[in-house]
Write an enzyme that holds these catalytic residues in place. Structure first.
Site, PDB file in Angstrom:
ATOM      1  N   CYS A 275       0.808  -1.218   0.000  1.00 31.32           N
ATOM      2  CA  CYS A 275       0.000   0.000   0.000  1.00 31.32           C
ATOM      3  C   CYS A 275       0.847   1.277   0.000  1.00 31.32           C
ATOM      4  CB  CYS A 275      -0.923   0.018   1.208  1.00 31.32           C
ATOM      5  SG  CYS A 275      -2.137  -1.320   1.210  1.00 31.32           S
TER       6      CYS A 275
ATOM      7  N   HIS B 176      -8.957   3.935  -1.502  1.00 31.42           N
ATOM      8  CA  HIS B 176      -7.589   3.440  -1.319  1.00 31.42           C
ATOM      9  C   HIS B 176      -7.169   2.675  -2.571  1.00 31.42           C
ATOM     10  CE1 HIS B 176      -3.988   1.879   0.273  1.00 31.42           C
ATOM     11  NE2 HIS B 176      -4.457   0.951   1.090  1.00 31.42           N
TER      12      HIS B 176
ATOM     13  N   CYS C 294       0.486   2.111   6.504  1.00 27.37           N
ATOM     14  CA  CYS C 294       0.742   0.707   6.816  1.00 27.37           C
ATOM     15  C   CYS C 294       0.779  -0.084   5.524  1.00 27.37           C
ATOM     16  CB  CYS C 294      -0.321   0.155   7.761  1.00 27.37           C
ATOM     17  SG  CYS C 294      -2.010   0.205   7.117  1.00 27.37           S
TER      18      CYS C 294
ATOM     19  N   GLY D 105       1.224  -4.166   3.558  1.00 27.84           N
ATOM     20  CA  GLY D 105       1.136  -5.611   3.641  1.00 27.84           C
ATOM     21  C   GLY D 105       2.481  -6.256   3.926  1.00 27.84           C
TER      22      GLY D 105
END
Length: 378
Positions: free
Chosen positions: A91, A334, A364, A366
């Site tokens: 992300c 997102h 944050c 993955g």
């Protein structure tokens, strides 16, 4: 070391990441190409001056495969001499692209770099590049005997560890929509959104959303869980791009820098909870920037799931009014690979429109990672 500055940063309006969404009819390379063209045109820049284009994209398969950044650069009409590369830090991919671009400029290796990102979740479904990937077997089994869960399960774990209840998650999510609605109605996003395919607004924002309405939604990942579609970011399509230069190069081209980079960080975190790296990433960026939390005028903590910014806010005892003041990904979407530069666009415009000096964004990622970036408005 040279100073790296942000000359401009733009984005598409968010779109629903499913068939029928406002941007679902556009090839992802074309989507990014149109944003690149807009960035170049509104700054009157000769694209031949661009030393590199670094694009974030998470699901690099199908239409997003084969170095999507290079395809987009060529589709945008840039000279064939302009190189491009596509990166994946989940992300945080386009936020990492920003770091790489700024660091190259600061090191004196390059003078003009575009950091950008794109994700068409309607055309290239999430995890469609993950065939055969299984963390329950193979190289990770010796270290993590239990299979690593999804981000949704990680969000449940974070909510449990931080003792966040459903009411708090839904109230925060409703506020995200309210803030995004207010910002849109007052023209807060006008300077950052560029029109693509006649789409110039955030399709994912739902005015009138209330915590009471969100409370009726069923859990998405476990039967008795707290995480629902309402307190999670929606699947989204979008693209974004930032024009980054050395201070000297901007001056020579007659371009006014809007902000400078103050500090950066990237960290690893426990891949089982995977979403809490925003806390050490923020701490690291503040320490390297010699700043305290109260020195920051606005925070953009990506709302992948509501527990992430709520845990972050509790850890730092941060002012709720400074956290995602224009709403976050729960409302604004997102589009994975595009979210890093999307946050940067929203953060910079907020600082300019409110007179703030420092802004921090963190994401944050993955697998248990996080980036943080501190910028200073000029």
């Amino acid at each position: 070391m040279r100073t790296a500055v942000i000359v401009d940063v733009v984005r598409t309006g968010s779109a629903k990441g499913k068939p029928g969404g406002a941007l679902s009819g556009i090839h992802p390379a074309t989507l990014l190409a149109e944003v690149l063209q807009s960035l170049i045109e509104r700054n009157g820049l000769n694209p031949a001056y661009v030393d590199d284009v670094i694009a974030g994209c998470v699901t690099q398969s199908g239409e997003q495969a084969l170095n999507l950044a290079r395809t987009a650069v060529l589709a945008a009409g840039f000279p064939v001499t302009v190189p491009a590369t596509t990166i994946d830090r989940q992300c945080g991919s386009s936020q990492q692209a920003v770091h790489f671009a700024a660091q190259a400029v600061m090191a004196g290796v390059q003078d003009v770099v575009i950091a950008c990102g794109v994700e068409s979740m309607s055309r290239v479904p999430m995890f469609s590049n993950a065939q055969g990937a299984d963390t329950s077997v193979g190289p990770l089994q010796h270290r993590f005997p239990e299979p690593l869960g999804t981000q949704g399960i990680a969000a449940e774990l974070v909510a449990s560890q931080w003792k966040l209840d459903r009411e708090e998650l839904d109230e925060f999510s409703a506020e995200s929509h309210a803030r995004a609605t207010a910002a849109a109605e007052t023209g807060g996003f006008d300077n950052e959104i560029v029109t693509v395919a006649d789409h110039s607004h955030d399709e994912t924002v739902r005015p009138g959303t209330t915590a009471e309405k969100l409370a009726s939604l069923a859990p998405a990942f476990v039967d008795d869980g707290l995480i629902t579609p309402g307190n999670s970011s929606p699947l989204s399509d979008g693209a974004s791009a930032a024009l980054i230069m050395s201070e000297e190069r901007a001056a020579s081209l007659g371009l006014r820098p809007r902000a400078r980079f103050h500090s950066f960080s990237v960290v690893g975190s426990d891949p089982r909870t995977m979403l809490t790296g925003v806390i050490p990433a923020t701490e690291k960026a503040l320490v390297s920037g010699r700043l305290g939390i109260d020195d920051i005028d606005a925070f953009e903590v990506n709302e992948a799931f509501a527990p992430v910014p709520l845990a972050w806010r509790r850890w730092f005892a941060a002012d709720p009014k400074r956290l995602n003041p224009r709403g976050g990904a729960i409302a604004l979407g997102h589009p994975l690979g595009a979210s890093g530069t999307r946050l940067l666009a929203t953060l910079l415009n907020h600082l300019e429109q409110t007179g703030g000096r420092y802004g921090l964004q963190t994401m944050c990622e993955g697998g248990g990672m996080a980036n943080a970036t501190v910028i200073e408005r000029l």
